[in-house]
Every structure is written in structure tokens, then in C-alpha cells.
Design a protein around this motif. Structure first.
Motif, mmCIF file in Angstrom:
data_model
loop_
_atom_site.group_PDB
_atom_site.id
_atom_site.type_symbol
_atom_site.label_atom_id
_atom_site.label_comp_id
_atom_site.label_asym_id
_atom_site.label_seq_id
_atom_site.Cartn_x
_atom_site.Cartn_y
_atom_site.Cartn_z
ATOM 1 N N GLY A 63 0.902 -1.112 -0.075
ATOM 2 C CA GLY A 63 -0.327 0.134 -0.011
ATOM 3 C C GLY A 63 0.960 1.266 0.002
ATOM 4 N N TYR A 64 0.342 2.162 -0.560
ATOM 5 C CA TYR A 64 1.055 3.585 -0.544
ATOM 6 C C TYR A 64 0.571 4.566 0.560
ATOM 7 N N ARG A 89 5.805 3.409 0.836
ATOM 8 C CA ARG A 89 4.897 2.548 1.050
ATOM 9 C C ARG A 89 4.351 2.474 2.532
ATOM 10 N N ALA A 100 -4.347 1.659 3.635
ATOM 11 C CA ALA A 100 -3.622 1.569 2.433
ATOM 12 C C ALA A 100 -3.656 0.295 1.629
ATOM 13 N N TRP A 101 -3.619 -0.771 2.511
ATOM 14 C CA TRP A 101 -3.815 -2.273 1.945
ATOM 15 C C TRP A 101 -5.211 -2.626 1.426
ATOM 16 N N THR A 103 -7.294 -0.407 0.233
ATOM 17 C CA THR A 103 -7.390 0.447 -1.097
ATOM 18 C C THR A 103 -6.983 -0.522 -2.111
ATOM 19 N N VAL A 104 -5.453 -0.960 -1.848
ATOM 20 C CA VAL A 104 -5.159 -1.857 -2.900
ATOM 21 C C VAL A 104 -6.052 -3.039 -3.389
#
Length: 346
Positions: A63-64, A89, A100-101, A103-104
Motif C-alpha cells: 500500500g502507498y 509504501r 492503504a492495503w 485500498t489496494v
């Protein structure tokens, strides 16, 4: 020969900056049960549907970051504290890593043609490929035809390193999976779901009751009495536990609460035990002992999902015990959610 796992983990400082926008929801356990029910609710003769568990390794690192986050660098890389690192990241331990994860995951699932459930995070369906998916952080549970499961695995393998388990009803198939610490077992009559049994043994060990005698029920409702010290806990004038004993009580009640997530038979007793966690009295521990004695006689419980004909109807049974607590006069409401003959929530 032991496996050693090491990873760099950030420790974000706690403060007054409450970031509700960094929340990342996970699906309830009822979503997992519903997926298992769906897998065997297509008729007894239809055993082509298989189950697959996919574990994405080092998921959070994909994730970013959505914020500017600086971290201390490990070892000599900081040159005596001269340099810090700015994350590109997401790193384990930072507040926005789960979001973030997630969202991925949503982006990947949409790219593969999945539709997300509108009311629950982490539940997806592929209408063309007839795949159902429950995603709990980095663990994926899927049901579908074998070649469709292979397609999903191949798609994720292009981006991530995976650990994959597959189970089916064929002679050459594995019949058991592990998902979220729970065992999913395929049987000739359907599917069984069993929780983690280690907590029952830990309750007996921590309570010093490894050799206790079992009882038939986890809870017995107290007899109503006009005195103030009747009922669980002994009322307002009962003697409070010492801080050390109170800690042990809360630990046991929390563990029972966790076990009850997979055992409807403990639901009510767990609720009563948890209601005294803020200010436990010495008499409250009698309930903990009774629950442990009950678990001594029934240490393992599995929910069975037998093959049944397909139905989308949901049945909900509910009842209430109005003012049932003889000390507080509080009420208790409860219910069971079923799909056909399958219990999917309570």
C-alpha cells in the motif's frame, strides 16, 4: 530448524490526533459462515464447488502512504541520527497501513471484475465467473469452480507472493483448510466450521481447573430474592476483587468472549461474564468457574453446514428476557440468523 520471522515495524506515537479517516473495516464472521453456507446450498449432487484460502505475504508493504511519515532508520543507515526516512509504501505499525492495503485490495478486485458488497467491507462476488470472496485483511476465502479459483490465484500471483490452500470433495482433494485461526473441514455431508480449541485449554490452565468435573450447562439463572446481594456478583454491597484478581477475571472473561464468537452455546454466559468486567466482585468468578467446567465436558464444538437446496431467504429467530437481571433489572435480547437449516449468525 525453527523458522524465524523478522520484519521492520514502525511505532507511531499516540496522541490527540484522532484520525477517523484512517479506519479500515473488516467483514464480520457471519460473512465467512454465509460463504460456507452458500457453497453447500446448491444441492447435494453439486460438489464441483471448491474452497480456497489465499494468504498474501507482506501485504501492508504493497500500500502507498497517504500522509507524510518519517521514521528512524535502523542500524548504521541513520549515520548516528543524522538521517531519517520518508515512507513511500505503508509500513507495519503505522496508522494508515490497513487502509492503504484495503485500498489496494478494492482496486485489484474491481480490476478483475468483482462487485463489492454495498453494506460490508471485504465481501465480493464475480457475477460472470460465479466466485464469492471474503477478504479479512490479507487473508482471502473463496468458493467457486476449480478452474475459476485457479484463474484468481494466477491473477494475484502476478503481483504478490502467496500462500494457497485448496479443499474439495474429490478423491485427490484436501478436505481441510485453516482460515483466521479456524478449521474449515469438508465432509461427505457438507462443511464443518470449528474455532480455535487452544483457548479452552488455556482457560483451564490459567484458572487452575485442569482436573475439574464437567457440568451440563454454562450458566444457571439465579433465583430471585428480595435481598440486595442476590444474583451474579452479589449485588452492590458484595466485596470487590483485588486488582490482581480483577485482572485475571477480565483476562478469562475476554478469552471466553473470543471463544463464544464460534460457539452459540456460550453466547449468553459470555455476555453475563463480560458485564462485570469494569468492576468484578468476588462472587463473579463463580460464573467463570462454571463456564470452564462446562467447557471441560464440551471442549470442541463445530457448526455443521449440510448440503441443502439453494435458497436466498434469511430466517431470523429472536427473543428477549425483559428485566431478567434480578440485580440491575436490565433486559437481554438475542437472536439466531439462519439460511435454510444453516446458522450463519447469532
Amino acid at each position: 530448524g525453527d523458522k524465524v520471522r523478522c520484519r521492520l515495524v514502525g511505532q507511531e506515537f499516540a496522541g490527540n490526533d484522532k484520525r477517523e479517516d484512517l479506519y479500515a473495516g473488516t467483514p464480520p464472521l457471519s460473512a465467512t459462515r454465509y460463504l460456507l453456507s452458500d457453497s453447500v446450498s446448491r444441492g447435494l449432487r453439486n460438489k464441483r464447488v471448491k474452497l480456497m484460502v489465499v494468504d498474501v505475504k507482506r501485504a501492508f508493504l504493497h500500500g502507498y502512504c497517504t500522509r507524510s511519515i518519517y521514521i528512524e532508520l535502523p542500524g548504521a543507515e541513520s549515520q548516528g541520527g543524522k538521517y531519517v526516512g520518508k515512507l513511500v509504501r505503508a509500513l507495519y505499525g503505522t496508522g494508515d497501513a490497513p487502509l492503504a492495503w484495503l485500498t489496494v485490495v478494492k482496486s485489484d478486485m474491481k480490476e478483475m471484475g468483482f462487485n463489492e458488497c454495498k453494506v460490508t467491507n471485504g465481501v465480493f462476488a464475480h457475477p460472470e465467473r460465479d466466485l464469492r470472496v471474503v477478504v479479512h485483511v490479507d487473508d482471502f476465502l473463496l468458493s467457486g469452480d476449480d478452474h475459476q479459483l485457479q484463474w484468481f490465484r494466477d491473477q494475484l500471483t502476478q503481483k504478490y507472493e502467496l500462500k494457497v490452500q485448496v479443499a474439495g470433495w474429490g478423491k485427490e482433494d484436501h478436505q481441510e483448510l485453516s482460515f483466521l485461526g479456524r478449521v474449515i473441514r469438508l465432509t461427505p455431508s457438507g462443511i464443518e466450521l470449528e474455532g480455535d480449541g487452544k483457548h479452552v485449554g488455556l482457560l483451564e490452565e490459567e484458572g487452575g481447573m485442569s482436573h475439574c468435573n464437567p457440568v451440563a450447562t454454562p450458566y444457571v439463572k439465579p433465583v430471585a430474592s428480595p435481598t440486595r446481594d442476590s444474583g451474579p456478583g452479589g449485588g452492590a454491597e458484595a466485596k470487590a476483587m483485588s486488582p490482581a484478581d480483577a485482572t485475571l477475571y477480565r483476562r478469562a472473561a475476554a478469552r471466553i468472549n473470543y471463544v463464544a464468537l464460534d460457539r452459540p452455546d456460550l453466547s449468553f454466559a459470555s455476555r453475563v461474564a463480560s458485564s462485570s468486567m469494569s468492576n468484578p466482585k468476588e462472587a463473579d468468578y463463580l460464573l467463570i468457574k462454571r463456564i470452564i467446567r462446562y467447557l471441560k465436558g464440551k471442549p470442541r464444538v463445530a457448526i455443521r453446514y449440510k448440503f441443502q437446496e439453494y435458497s436466498e431467504s434469511i430466517i431470523f429467530y429472536t427473543d428477549s428476557d425483559w428485566a431478567g437481571d434480578i440485580v440491575t433489572r436490565k433486559s437481554t435480547s438475542g437472536g439466531v440468523v439462519c439460511r435454510g437449516n444453516h446458522t450463519v449468525g447469532w
